[in-house]
Each structure stands twice: as C-alpha cells, then as structure tokens.
Design an enzyme around this catalytic site. Sequence first.
Site, PDB file in Angstrom:
ATOM      1  NE  ARG A 479      -2.097  -0.691   3.662  1.00  0.00           N
ATOM      2  CZ  ARG A 479      -2.595  -0.105   4.740  1.00  0.00           C
ATOM      3  NH1 ARG A 479      -3.815   0.384   4.712  1.00  0.00           N
ATOM      4  NH2 ARG A 479      -1.882  -0.004   5.823  1.00  0.00           N
ATOM      5  CB  SER A 540       6.940  -6.401   7.155  1.00  0.00           C
ATOM      6  OG  SER A 540       6.400  -5.142   7.441  1.00  0.00           O
ATOM      7  CG  ASP A 594       4.730  -5.874   9.585  1.00  0.00           C
ATOM      8  OD1 ASP A 594       5.738  -6.159  10.260  1.00  0.00           O
ATOM      9  OD2 ASP A 594       4.032  -6.715   9.013  1.00  0.00           O
TER      10      ASP A 594
END
Length: 854
Positions: A479, A540, A594
């Site tokens: 995203r 991540s 993350d």
Amino acid sequence: MPHTEREELTPKESNQLLLPGSHPPMWNHMDSIGPTGLPHREGVPGCSQEGLPYPSNSSELVLECLQQFKVTGTQLQQIQASLLGSMEQALGGQASPASAVRMLPTYVGSIPHGTEQGDFVVLELGATGASLRVLWVTLMGTGGHRMEPRSQEFVIPPEVMLGPGQQLFDFAAHCLSEFLDALPMGKQGLQLGFSFSFPCHQTGLDRSTLISWTKGFRCSGVEGHDVVQLLRDAIKRHGAYNIDVVAVVNDTVGTMMGCEPGVGPCEVGLVVDTGTNACYMEEARHVAVLDEDRGRVCVSVEWGSFGDDGVLGPMLTTFDHALDRESLNPGAQRFEKMIGGLYLGELVRLVLAHLAQQGVLFGGCTSPALLSRGSILLEHVAEMEDPWAGAARVHALLQDLGLNVGASDVELVQYVCAAVFTRAARLCAAALAAVLSRLQHSREQQILQIAVATGGRVFEQHPRAWGLPGPGPGGTNFRVLLVRVTAEGVKITNQIYSIPENVAQGSGQQLFDHIVDCIVDFQQKQGLSGQSLPLGFTFSFPCRQLGLDQGILLNWTKGFSASDCEGQDIVCLLREAIGRRQAVELNVVAIVNDTVGTMMSCGYEDPRCEVGLIVGTGTNACYMEELRNVAAVAGDSGHMCINMEWGAFGDDGSLGLLRTCFDASVDQASINPGKQSFEKMISGMYLGEIVRHILLHLTSLGVLFRGQQTQRLQTRDIFKTKFLSEIESDSLALRQVRAILEDLGLPLTSDDALMVLEVCQAVSQRAAQLCGAGVAAVVEKIRENRGLEELTVSIGVDGTLYKLHPHFSSLVAATVRELAPRCVVTFLQSEDGSGKGAALVTAVACRLAQMARV
Ligand code: ADP
C-alpha cells in the site's frame, strides 16, 4: 509523540543467516534457445543406460526437446484466423462433416437478468472428468443474483465411463437421489438443469442429441440419442423422485450464465477443465440452422475439435501424435488434446519418458509408473510447475513415480511442465481472440466491452500460467499511504497495489522499480506530483537496521525471493530506483517494520503501548527494550524498539517437541524449508495447509471422507486459513460447515463435518497458544527489566488472522494471563496500524533532522 525515547528507533539485528534465495524456473529462459528438433541419440529402453555418465549438457538437451512446444506469435495469429474462418463457415451452414468446429446453437437466448429466483437441482456430467456433480442452487433474485450452491461430487467408476449408456444414466439417477436424500426437501416437483458437456445437436432447450463422446467417456448406445430423454428414463426407473428435466446446457454456457453481473455483460464462457470449449452470444440471424431473424442465441463453439482437418499439423509434436494414437478417439479433438487437463499430464509423462530413455533425465532410467498411461495427472503438473512448490515437493512427486531423481532433474522437470502449460495457455488465448474478434465483427463495434467468464480446474489450479489473477499466497499486496498528522488527528488516504508473483520473485531492480512506479502513480492521483514528500518505508522482512534510514535485508520470507537484495541496504535499493525514474523526488527518511509501525500507531493514542504484534500472512513482534541490554547499539540509558523477528524462533530445533509430521510436510513444501518454524505454526499463510495435511492423513486412515482421497484435497492451498474462521464461527450450524466443505468438493458424511471442525480447532488453538506464550515471554521480560512487581502494558496488534478469527484473540489473551500473571495486558487492535505508525516514525525523523540543522 507521547514518548521521547521512541525517537531513536533502531531495531536490533536478527540472528538469521544469509542464504541465497531460490529462483524458480521461468519459461522465458527458453526464448533464447535456437530451433532444433528432438535430440537424436540412441534410445535404450528401461534402465540400460544406468552407469553411463550423466550428460553434462542435459539442460540443453531438455530445452532443445521442449523447443517443439514453442508456438510463435505468427503461428498464434494463424490459429486465430483459421479458427475464425471455421467458425464463420460453420455458422453459415457450409461446413463439411469433417469440419473444424461445430458452432452448436444451445437454445439459450438471453443472459440472466439477475432477477431469477427459485430452487433448482443441477446435474453436471462431463465438466470435471471422471466425476459427476449434483448441486442444489438457490437463486435469490433481488439483491444481485446471489447463488449459494450446495454440492456433492461422485466419482464415476471407469467401467461405468466405458460401459453401456443405461448404466451411466442409472448411476446418475442414483447419485441424484443420494444427494437429495440428505437434504430436508420434499420429493415432488423438482426442476433439474442438466449440464452435459459433450458435443450435442440441440434442437430445443430440453432436447439434445449426443454427437460423439469426448474426454475419456465412451458409453455404448448414447451417440445419436437424446440425452435428456435417457436421463428422464433413468430417473423414472429409479423411481425415488419426481424430477422434471427442464433444460440441458454445457459447462461453457453454465459458466457464462453464472458470471456475477456488475462487470459489464458477460457474453462469453470459456472452460478449461478435462477438455476445453467456449461459447458466446451470437446474433441469431447469423446462425443458418436456426432460421431466425431476431435476437441472439448462445453458440457452443466446440473448439476442441479444431484442427481435426489438419490445420494444426506443423504445430503438433511427436508427443502430441503419440498421445493421440493412445487415446480413446484417435484423430479427433486435436485442439483439446493440446489444452485440456485430461491430456496435459499425459503430455508431460510422454516427454519425461522420452528424455529418460534418451539418458537425459533420471540417470537414464524409466520406471513402470512413468511408462504407464495416466500416471501423471493435471494436479501433479500444476504442482510441479508452481514455483511455490519447492524442489522438495517436486522431488517427492517424482519419487512416488518410482524414479531415480538426480540433483538437476527437479529443475528440468519443472521446465517440461512449464513448457506444456505455456503452450496450452497460448493456444487457448489465440482461440479466445478468435471468438472476441467474431463478436466485434458481428456487433460492428470498434471497441468491444465485454466480460469473459472462465471456469474449470485448469484455470482454478493454475491461474498464473493463464495470466489471470489467482488466489496466490498472501502478502503480495502493498500500500501507498498519504498520512497527514495534525493537531486534530491523523488523516490517511491510501491505495493498494499488487506485486505480481514474477516481480516478487524476479530481480531486485525490477521489484524496486515497480514499487517506485506505484508510488509515483499514487502521487499523481493525489495531485502531489513534483512535491518532495518525506517517505517512510514499511518493510516487513528481517533486516539488520544500522540507522533509521539504513536496513540490510538478511533474508526474504513470506514468499519473496527477488534476486540481489539479500545483504543489501533496502533504503539504497529504493533510492537507486527513485534515481532511475527521472524527474521524481522522493526523500526516504525512515524504514520501519510493520510490527514497529503497529506499535507506534497504537502508541499515539495509548502511551502504555510498548509492544507491537502482527498475526497475518506471517507473524512477528517488537517491544521497547532497555538500551543497556542491547549489545549491538552503544548507549546505556533510554529505550529502543527491538524487532524480534520471532517467526524464526525454533529454527535451531528448540520447538522440536511440539512439531508434528504435518508441520514437517508444510515446511517441506514451502519455499524456505527449515526456516521460520514458529511462524509456520502460527500464521495465516500456513494454518490452512496444516489442516489440509491432517485431513489427508485422516482420509488415508479411512476415518474421514469414507477413505476416498479427492483430487481437490490434494491441491496445495485449497484449504484457506479463512475457512478455519468460518468453520469455527459459533454462529454456524454443523450443516453450514458441511456446505463449506461440499463447496470444496469434499464428499461428506455427517460425522466428517464434526471431525473437520475439531481439526480446525486444534490447529488454531495451538497457534493462538504459541502466540500467547511468545507475548507472555515479552511482557515478562519488560517487567523484569524494570524490576516491577506488576507491569501494566498495552500491545498494538494487527493482522487479518488475529482480527477475523472468532477465537484467536481471546485465546492469546487467556494464555498470556495464565503464563504471565503479574502483567496486566491490554490488547489494542490497530486501525490501519503499520502505515500510520510508519508515518509517525517518519514525522519524528523529519523533526530530528530539522533540529539538527538548527
Ligand atoms: P499481511 O500480513 O500480509 O499484511 P493480512 O494481515 O491481511 O496481510 O493477513 C493475510 C492473511 O490472513 C492471509 O494469509 C490469510 O490466510 C489470512 N486470512 C484472510 N482472511 C482470514 C480470515 N477470515 N480468518 C483468518 N485468516 C484470514
């Protein structure tokens, strides 16, 4: 920012080892090989070449052989043009008996309106090979044409597929009543749609004469007869139900009609299952046999027989000829035999047997299984070609065939599977292009806006080669977010971009160029082009972080394997990609994991939030550690957020006692065997697979599914982790559990559903308890660090499994209460957690930079 000590965020290095990623073979490697024929060497049957030195150039020999399967762009255009010509001839009624395609009108005159309602029974024959399916379909009418089918699959014994027709239809009537017996419905006045997927002359919606059997069926006394009448007679003989057969369709028509509306009119149906075929809505006035001037009618192209007149000649390989000779219908369905799932496994088998006999594969040895027809199935080919399968899985499949698998064989077999699949996909695309150009021409439209419904197991199990978005493993989306942090609060705009599998597993440069392209696209859409915004990069994967904007990737996890990234600074790679894309200014100021982002975002609202936890595709945690305890970073006072990378816990064998043989199977089939042991027992990418392996085992013991192994259950990733959530949901009756499993094509008895529920519960309970044990260790560590009797702490959590599974979160909390009784722990679910958190880290970094300048 609530905590000043969070202003230095330098996660500790992880203890993971650096290993090169594995790179699955890609078919386009072969494009550089020049055209040659088969390698002509003395073929010696059986194992007689054993002991000979393995040819050093075996990969070249394999590629040379596979060159035969290559179809050029020009050939594809020829296929498209030739198929279009045959279609038009057949529509005009000029086709000769040996004509290429049949263009059979189906008497379906309009696509659904979405208002249709009622309960229907459907009997499917010929859509999925040697099985027959009965479905109960409820059309809901308003509210958008939702269908909630329940279904059951019955395996057709080989002797029934090749025996007298009456026996086949009696078998169908028997399956129908067995299915209906289990439903709480009346016995009267049922309406049945008969999905019969063989070439038929239809003379009405409920009248259809079989022209010829295909796809491995050859029952006597059916060709030339009305199959609806044969079914009616059998239902009557059986006598249990009063069923009216109201319509007969083939699977392509069914696929087209079942397409959800909302994506434009769906006027083409395309099926690649056992066989292949397509249908589309043609202007009735163009269909000579109908003698009708108005409206449209759905025409079944019957393209499986394309090429029976010889036009495919130059494209047929020696293997295609061999396969055709050994088939039930030599000389017929030549196009289908290059595309349909019934034949792809057989083609692969013939190629492998040839290469073994030539001394190129398996040390020059064949095996009885490799030389037996039908020993390699579509499912095997799909699995072997799948780059996610991992060498170990391919190795195991080949060993099951009794083959002597050498080190280089696995990769070469994957090339063979890829070659056969790629050819099928390209041929199918050329044929679809012919149908679309026909539609465009007959509608006299410059631009055709139309939806194509696709169906069949070859699509479902192997979407990648067919260029379709497939389910794929999770974690391949990313995203881009625009986060505005103001006194009034945090405002977020975001857009999701996908990372195609070939990019996730291609070159690092390609991956980072793709990421930058998406960021630039987002900037443009937000009207921010030209502005140099500070960029926080949530990344991540295990990194050794050397500063807020410096992180060395240790190793890929979660299905990524892009080359030339491990051991590199991720921020540099991103900056280089930004540099390659001219006229773009992006200022990468921080790299955030993350878990850290999740902790930061919850910490913005709750200053006690000192732990971040993720349970989604993978699992990981971070927490605030005393700086004096962090050997890798100088400094004695204050705290630092440590990214634990706990997914790798147990890779040293410390989870050995808890690991089951099912964990071992899932691990072996993964792209990183032996790694991320803790993660593989906890996270969403793996729980469904663990359940599937247990179900397979219970079936082999005869305890489940009447001991019948279904092909579907042997398909990787068919049992999604979200099914655990659905099945374990308290609001669900056992009946609905059955419905979920029946949708998966699993033949259930009443006890089966209960057992599957228990398996799911055991797997998710273990996952939640392990996760809880990890959290307990973390909070106890914080408490001890601070020398506290009691610690009150909050944990920011993100991840779909944690959030959507009905019991996961409460089980984690209960386990923490039990194992860390002196910690009072509050779990905060983060909303848009990691993105917001990353922005906060970025904001802090910018502020620090400004202060340094002042
Ligand atoms: P990521 O961890 O990649 O950022 P998510 O947090 O969305 O992404 O997690 C995706 C994982 O969640 C997938 O592996 C999937 O198996 C799992 N998942 C998706 N839906 C559900 C559900 N309803 N219940 C449990 N797990 C689910």
